[in-house]
Design an enzyme around this catalytic site. Sequence first.
Site, PDB file in Angstrom:
ATOM      1  N   CYS A  79      61.382  25.839  39.636  1.00  0.00           N
ATOM      2  CA  CYS A  79      60.670  27.615  39.753  1.00  0.00           C
ATOM      3  C   CYS A  79      61.937  28.114  39.905  1.00  0.00           C
ATOM      4  CB  CYS A  79      59.024  26.987  39.830  1.00  0.00           C
ATOM      5  SG  CYS A  79      58.080  28.898  39.743  1.00  0.00           S
ATOM      6  N   CYS A 187      63.640  31.305  33.719  1.00  0.00           N
ATOM      7  CA  CYS A 187      61.823  30.908  34.166  1.00  0.00           C
ATOM      8  C   CYS A 187      62.082  29.148  33.222  1.00  0.00           C
ATOM      9  CB  CYS A 187      61.313  31.882  33.610  1.00  0.00           C
ATOM     10  SG  CYS A 187      59.931  31.212  33.439  1.00  0.00           S
TER      11      CYS A 187
HETATM   12  N1  DGL Z   1      58.246  28.497  35.261  1.00  0.00           N
HETATM   13  C1  DGL Z   1      58.200  29.219  36.605  1.00  0.00           C
HETATM   14  C2  DGL Z   1      59.828  29.604  36.955  1.00  0.00           C
HETATM   15  O1  DGL Z   1      60.940  29.876  36.602  1.00  0.00           O
HETATM   16  C3  DGL Z   1      57.278  29.626  37.311  1.00  0.00           C
HETATM   17  C4  DGL Z   1      56.429  30.608  35.401  1.00  0.00           C
HETATM   18  C5  DGL Z   1      55.005  30.790  36.196  1.00  0.00           C
HETATM   19  O2  DGL Z   1      54.232  30.279  36.379  1.00  0.00           O
HETATM   20  O3  DGL Z   1      54.435  32.564  35.757  1.00  0.00           O
HETATM   21  O4  DGL Z   1      59.600  30.584  37.210  1.00  0.00           O
END
Ligand code: DGL
Length: 264
Positions: A79, A187
């Site tokens: 993440c 993301c």
């Molecule tokens: N998938 C995550 C990232 O890489 C988090 C996205 C979220 O929950 O806003 O930042």
Amino acid sequence: MREEISNKNLPIGFFDSGVGGLSVFARFRELLSNENTIYYGDLKNLPYGNKSQEELIGFAKNILDFFKSKNVKAVVIACNTSSALAYNAIKSDYDFQIYPIIQSCAKVISELNYTRIGVFATQGTVKSGAYGNELRKYNSDVKVCEIACPNWVSIVEGLDCVSKDDDVKQHVDEMLNFNPEKIILGCTHYPYLLKTIEKYAPKNLFIDPASIFAEFIKKDLKQQNLINDCGLKGFEEFYVSANPKEFVKNAQLFYEIKKEPIIA
Ligand code: DGL
């Protein structure tokens, strides 16, 4: 000294706010199918992108404590938002290896010597400037344009009713004005939108860091003599903090989850 030999068979934990981290998990499973793996999707606290740093540190601590109870040998922060805002605060609190996606991928991407890099990411990641800061550590002249796409995670998780195409086009057009050589999908949810993104810009402009990250982890596990070399296919366990059915449904595009995840 770490007991590296006996640690080899222990599982590796992966976490994200939802299904996004599965893009990393899937690449990792292709590379190292012998590893025992545990994936945690924090759907109760999704989206992470608009949460405060304090909240994100709290979520990360809870999840790392959960992985500690599972006796993992390493944790992959699949993440970007958590890597940007929580990693530094928690990295010394655990004695297993922790792999943050931004810091790991920025290191590898900077070896490619790009001079203009775009980053699409959540509001939290963009506000932190983490990608730019990490990339400039290796090349102080690199120009980085970080653009937040606040609706994209909700679109992927099936929560939003904004027009997907209009929203995606608007951000891609804004980014193209910067004239980037490459655009990092900063993301882990965003690769799920690639089919739409590619309607508005050439496919080869984008970097999905999942493969780079999985390769980086493999290399580091090898260096640390932590690769599971038992020769058998490793297990996969899935946990969520809420909404197991949504998790399975939204995961479909990237990974087939054979059993509904356990709520933990
Ligand atoms: N998938 C995550 C990232 O890489 C988090 C996205 C979220 O929950 O806003 O930042």
